[in-house]
Design a protein around this motif. Structure first.
Motif, short mmCIF file in Angstrom:
data_model
loop_
_atom_site.label_atom_id
_atom_site.label_comp_id
_atom_site.label_asym_id
_atom_site.label_seq_id
_atom_site.Cartn_x
_atom_site.Cartn_y
_atom_site.Cartn_z
N SER A 43 0.82 -1.20 0.00
CA SER A 43 0.00 0.00 0.00
C SER A 43 0.86 1.25 0.00
O SER A 43 0.58 2.22 -0.72
N MET A 46 2.46 1.70 -3.45
CA MET A 46 1.47 2.20 -4.41
C MET A 46 1.17 3.67 -4.16
O MET A 46 1.01 4.46 -5.10
N LYS A 47 1.11 4.04 -2.89
CA LYS A 47 0.83 5.44 -2.56
C LYS A 47 1.96 6.35 -3.06
O LYS A 47 1.70 7.40 -3.66
N PHE A 182 -4.71 -1.50 -2.69
CA PHE A 182 -4.19 -0.24 -2.15
C PHE A 182 -4.76 0.03 -0.76
O PHE A 182 -4.05 0.46 0.16
#
Length: 404
Positions: A43, A46-47, A182
């Protein structure tokens, strides 16, 4: 048949996100810490990747949205864009005003587990510094879009179309399919810090504040549009209600646009201006999400006991959020893709808070979409009273709706 498939797909995503929230909630205790750490690292990665490319996405959508205005009437373009910006800005400020007055009365419980040094750590850390500030992309896309919408250039239009195609492809083919992944890592993080259940309980009363505010705002808009005539008000509402229900069920403003055009033609009795304004504003004038996201964001700050932003920070946030509305693309969670950098810079959001608010916002999205659609019908009526063509001749051509 295609519209039905799209509707099913739009409904399925919120159900998947609800499932993503429930997995850590009910099974988080038996999931090994290493697995939670693995998903949390995904996550965060991806951020960071999203934040890196967000300025390009913002610029491309803002540039292509404004350059697609197919009219040579400078006065019309300036008034329309100004009216959309002001309407969105007022809705954002209204969201803050309701947050200031209503949310403290709910006595939201404070979560302070993020101060615990034993909180969940990611399995790895990967982040590339953002090269272009979000504000630069917003202002640059706005200025370039306005300039080339007035001074036509086939090269600029091809560039805008290509940028829009690339950004839309990334969102539709990569980000939206991976959206549950995500969110999952951030939700595992909240569960490991023992704040997930408490946080979800907090949003129950906040939900009623959001929906109540959205309904009252729509009533006020249509009262203004009807010059406070109750008879005309109920006529407007009766005509637009089928479009409202369609927006709620499909969770798509674009899918609802044909019905909204028909409804607004009945209310305005001016097909030319309706078929110009509705397609041009369907994605950029979104008061439902403006109200809902602001109240949801402020509730999140309160429940996580974060320092509330100053008046100066709130005004900057409202300005850039209203500007960012011109860059929002019609995909699930599209507004949050644009909003993440602004939430973190001006409201002090963390990755965990962003992940949680994304999931909760998506569950509220049917209500927000219904209000967006209904609000666009009122906007067309009010705008027709503001813009007065100088002659009875046709003063503008139809807008091309943004190709999504």
């Amino acid at each position: 048949m295609l519209g039905k498939a799209s509707s099913i797909k739009n409904i399925k995503l919120p159900l998947i996100l609800l499932f993503v929230l429930l997995i850590p909630l009910f099974f988080g205790g038996i999931v090994p810490l290493e697995i939670k750490s693995f998903f949390y690292a995904i996550s965060l990665t991806m951020k960071c990747t999203l934040i890196l490319i967000t300025p390009l996405i913002i610029f491309s959508f803002l540039f292509s949205s404004l350059i697609s205005l197919k009219t040579n009437i400078i006065k019309f373009v300036v008034i329309l864009i100004s009216a959309v910006f002001i309407s969105n800005f007022i809705a954002i400020c209204t969201g803050f005003a309701i947050s200031f007055t209503a949310l403290p009365k709910l006595h939201l419980p404070i979560q302070n587990s993020f101060n615990d040094p034993a909180q969940l750590k990611p399995l790895w850390e990967f982040c590339i510094p953002k090269l272009i500030p979000t504000e630069f992309a917003l202002i640059g896309g706005f200025l370039f879009g306005i300039f080339f919408s007035l001074k036509k250039s086939s090269i600029a239009e091809k560039i805008a179309e290509k940028l829009n195609e690339i950004s839309t492809g990334f969102l539709k083919r990569i980000f939206v399919p991976l959206l549950p992944l995500f969110i999952l890592g951030f939700v595992f993080k909240l569960e490991a810090d023992q704040v997930l259940l408490k946080s979800l309980k907090v949003y129950s009363p906040v939900f009623f504040v959001i929906v109540g505010t959205q309904i009252c705002y729509i009533i006020l808009l249509y009262m203004i549009a009807s010059n406070f005539s109750l008879k005309r008000f109920f006529t407007y509402i009766r005509n637009v209600f089928p479009a409202t229900i369609t927006g709620f069920s499909t969770i798509s403003s674009m899918a609802t646009m044909p019905m909204l055009i028909i409804a607004t033609e009945k209310n305005l009795n001016n097909p030319t201006i309706v078929k110009t304004i509705i397609p041009a504003t369907i994605n950029i004038h979104t008061i439902g999400s403006a109200l809902g996201l602001i109240i949801l964001s402020y509730a999140t700050l309160l429940t996580f006991d974060y320092q509330l932003p100053t008046s100066s920070a709130l005004l900057k946030f409202a300005f850039y959020y209203a500007l960012a509305k011109f860059a929002v693309v019609a995909v699930p969670g599209g507004v949050l893709i644009i909003m993440c950098p602004l939430l973190e810079k001006y409201l002090g959001f963390t990755g965990e808070m962003t992940g949680l608010i994304t999931a909760v916002y998506m569950l509220l999205d049917p209500f927000g979409t219904a209000v967006n659609v209904t609000g666009n019908g009122a906007f067309a009526i009010i705008f027709s009273k503001i813009y007065k063509p100088s002659s009875k001749k046709k003063q503008f051509t139809l807008f091309e709706s943004q190709k999504i």
